[in-house]
Design a protein around this motif. Structure first.
Motif, PDB file in Angstrom:
ATOM      1  N   ALA A 173     -16.437   8.295  11.999  1.00  0.00           N
ATOM      2  CA  ALA A 173     -16.203   7.687  13.311  1.00  0.00           C
ATOM      3  C   ALA A 173     -16.111   6.175  13.242  1.00  0.00           C
ATOM      4  O   ALA A 173     -15.310   5.551  13.952  1.00  0.00           O
ATOM      5  CB  ALA A 173     -17.302   8.102  14.282  1.00  0.00           C
ATOM      6  N   THR A 209     -13.153   9.113  16.432  1.00  0.00           N
ATOM      7  CA  THR A 209     -13.275  10.456  17.006  1.00  0.00           C
ATOM      8  C   THR A 209     -12.814  10.516  18.455  1.00  0.00           C
ATOM      9  O   THR A 209     -12.778  11.589  19.054  1.00  0.00           O
ATOM     10  CB  THR A 209     -14.733  10.940  16.940  1.00  0.00           C
ATOM     11  OG1 THR A 209     -15.550  10.119  17.800  1.00  0.00           O
ATOM     12  CG2 THR A 209     -15.268  10.893  15.527  1.00  0.00           C
ATOM     13  N   ARG A 220     -16.153  15.748   8.081  1.00  0.00           N
ATOM     14  CA  ARG A 220     -15.996  15.213   9.441  1.00  0.00           C
ATOM     15  C   ARG A 220     -15.295  13.868   9.396  1.00  0.00           C
ATOM     16  O   ARG A 220     -15.306  13.182   8.371  1.00  0.00           O
ATOM     17  CB  ARG A 220     -17.367  15.032  10.123  1.00  0.00           C
ATOM     18  CG  ARG A 220     -18.084  16.339  10.388  1.00  0.00           C
ATOM     19  CD  ARG A 220     -19.438  16.085  11.014  1.00  0.00           C
ATOM     20  NE  ARG A 220     -20.194  17.332  11.156  1.00  0.00           N
ATOM     21  CZ  ARG A 220     -21.497  17.394  11.338  1.00  0.00           C
ATOM     22  NH1 ARG A 220     -22.220  16.279  11.407  1.00  0.00           N
ATOM     23  NH2 ARG A 220     -22.105  18.562  11.467  1.00  0.00           N
ATOM     24  N   LEU A 221     -14.706  13.498  10.520  1.00  0.00           N
ATOM     25  CA  LEU A 221     -14.135  12.162  10.612  1.00  0.00           C
ATOM     26  C   LEU A 221     -15.238  11.124  10.476  1.00  0.00           C
ATOM     27  O   LEU A 221     -16.345  11.309  10.991  1.00  0.00           O
ATOM     28  CB  LEU A 221     -13.439  11.968  11.963  1.00  0.00           C
ATOM     29  CG  LEU A 221     -12.142  12.739  12.219  1.00  0.00           C
ATOM     30  CD1 LEU A 221     -11.596  12.366  13.593  1.00  0.00           C
ATOM     31  CD2 LEU A 221     -11.096  12.460  11.157  1.00  0.00           C
ATOM     32  N   ARG A 253     -14.355   8.655  20.878  1.00  0.00           N
ATOM     33  CA  ARG A 253     -15.493   8.326  21.741  1.00  0.00           C
ATOM     34  C   ARG A 253     -15.377   6.877  22.204  1.00  0.00           C
ATOM     35  O   ARG A 253     -15.110   5.988  21.411  1.00  0.00           O
ATOM     36  CB  ARG A 253     -16.809   8.524  20.982  1.00  0.00           C
ATOM     37  CG  ARG A 253     -18.059   8.249  21.824  1.00  0.00           C
ATOM     38  CD  ARG A 253     -19.316   8.525  21.010  1.00  0.00           C
ATOM     39  NE  ARG A 253     -19.492   7.570  19.915  1.00  0.00           N
ATOM     40  CZ  ARG A 253     -20.176   6.433  20.026  1.00  0.00           C
ATOM     41  NH1 ARG A 253     -20.750   6.097  21.178  1.00  0.00           N
ATOM     42  NH2 ARG A 253     -20.299   5.634  18.973  1.00  0.00           N
ATOM     43  N   ARG A 265     -10.596  16.640  13.482  1.00  0.00           N
ATOM     44  CA  ARG A 265     -10.926  16.006  14.768  1.00  0.00           C
ATOM     45  C   ARG A 265     -11.137  17.037  15.867  1.00  0.00           C
ATOM     46  O   ARG A 265     -12.091  16.963  16.641  1.00  0.00           O
ATOM     47  CB  ARG A 265      -9.801  15.043  15.167  1.00  0.00           C
ATOM     48  CG  ARG A 265     -10.045  14.358  16.505  1.00  0.00           C
ATOM     49  CD  ARG A 265      -8.944  13.362  16.807  1.00  0.00           C
ATOM     50  NE  ARG A 265      -7.667  13.990  17.071  1.00  0.00           N
ATOM     51  CZ  ARG A 265      -7.307  14.512  18.249  1.00  0.00           C
ATOM     52  NH1 ARG A 265      -8.170  14.495  19.263  1.00  0.00           N
ATOM     53  NH2 ARG A 265      -6.128  15.058  18.406  1.00  0.00           N
TER      54      ARG A 265
END
Length: 410
Positions: free
Chosen positions: A81, A104, A78-79, A106, A25
């Motif tokens: 999202a 993430t 990557r995460l 956001r 993250r």
């Protein structure tokens, strides 16, 4: 930003999984398995096993290959999202803020509602409807929402999920907010103090070191404080750290309900600052009401006058900054932190004046001024720090490693 280190000892799966997730993250663009091993101190085999499980659970995904010199291309992780979401709600006497956040961090959707009805049940009904509208507006599967975080003014009974007589929320006497909202939404609810939630939001969205330590001064309808120590929130024994309303910052100030004079509650809050401006003749005409909406409107006018160069308005805000500096100095001298962060719904209107006044005032009162300067800055999150922090509290339980995970059961 540095990340926490994992451990290759057995029976540490939960902690190490959180270490891996946090490292991914914080990286922003993702990390390869080799980079994860280097960042966390975990063995290549441990990283491989954990990331395989996280991919199966849809928490992370392979996001392309990177060629970096000879050898096999590295696969970036990557995460995912869209695999989990959380809702954050900030309950303020004047305004409720709602955000929907992805894994993430956001913000996907945001909406505000005036806290018009003071009846707790009516407010919870508005909360539940708005949460449903937020999820529908984002077009996501409700099953992907991990939970709802609510940031509320204290004091709170964290164990029971109860709001206990907050000074500015009339009628909120031992309201079991967590249980009522869970029943109304069908989602798990976490109740947290607004100040504590703000620190979680700052830790999540900031880029400080893994051992970040700071005092967060929260400027909402009331004034509160919170503490981050070694990258984690310090909640206190009853989870009510930061009730600073009755700390005396001006011995010659107006009387307070507690029997003292010049407490934070009667000199540093927006209502107190507005009353000082009214006594000083900043505004023309009759005094406004003392309800949250009237204070919010008057306070905005005061800050606009100050920004336009009104000397009387500027003097009121400068005096308020001096009094707040007394509080901050008391906190930082006792807690010996690395920095000070200010935020909350009223912060953006005060930031220009306060960031000019506070550093010098704090420097004069600092017990460690001969050793170092204490940086002061505004939150990186903005005015929504309470709601964003509340949403982060939900995700934080999934993604952030805790020292308590290292306690082994016999």
């Amino acid at each position: 930003m540095s990340t926490r280190r994992g451990t290759n000892l057995p029976r540490m799966g939960d902690f190490n999984q959180s270490v891996i997730l946090e490292a991914i993250r914080l990286s922003g663009d993702g990390l390869s398995r080799i980079e994860l091993s280097e960042a966390t101190g975990l063995s290549a085999q441990t990283v491989t096993n954990i990331t395989r499980r996280l991919i199966e659970d849809d928490l992370i995904a392979e996001a392309g290959r990177i060629i970096n010199g000879p050898g096999k291309p590295r696969i970036t992780l990557r995460l995912n999202a869209g695999s989990h979401f959380s809702v954050g709600v900030h309950l303020d006497p004047a305004l409720m803020t709602f955000v929907l956040m992805d894994l993430t961090g956001r913000v996907v959707e945001r909406v505000t509602k005036r806290t018009q009805d003071k009846d707790p049940r009516a407010i919870v009904d508005v909360m539940a409807r708005t949460i449903n509208e937020l999820i529908q507006a984002a077009g996501i599967d409700r099953a992907l929402v991990a939970g709802v975080g609510v940031a509320a003014p204290g004091p709170l009974d964290a164990e029971k999920g109860t709001v206990i007589d907050p000074p500015k929320l009339q009628g909120w006497h031992r309201v079991p907010l967590r249980g009522i909202l869970e029943e109304a939404t069908g989602l798990p609810v976490t109740l947290e103090k607004d100040t504590t939630a703000a620190v979680v939001g700052e830790l999540w969205t900031g880029r400080g070191p893994a051992d970040d330590s700071f005092v967060f001064v929260y400027l909402g309808t009331g004034v509160g404080a919170a503490l981050a120590r070694d990258g984690e929130v310090v909640g206190g024994s009853s989870r009510n750290f930061g009730e600073v309303g009755h700390i005396v910052v001006d011995a010659e100030g107006p009387p307070c309900s507690c029997g003292a004079r010049g407490c934070v509650e009667v000199v540093c809050t927006p209502q107190a600052i507005v009353e000082q401006a009214e006594r000083g003749g900043v505004f023309l005409g009759d005094r406004e009401g003392t309800d949250a909406d009237s204070v919010d409107e008057r306070f905005t006018q005061l800050c606009e006058h100050a920004a336009a160069g009104d000397v009387a308005a500027l003097d009121v805000l400068r005096e308020a900054a001096k009094r707040l500096a007394v509080l901050i100095a008391a906190l930082t001298n006792v807690l010996d932190v690395d920095r000070v962060v200010l935020g909350g719904p009223f912060w953006s209107r005060l930031s220009e004046v306060y960031l000019l006044e506070l550093p010098e005032q704090l420097e004069r009162r600092s017990a460690t001024r001969a050793i170092r300067s204490l940086p002061i800055a505004g939150t990186v999150v903005g005015d929504d720090v309470g709601a964003v922090g509340a949403a982060c509290v939900v995700l934080d339980s999934v993604l952030t490693p805790r020292a308590s995970h290292l306690l082994l059961k016999a």
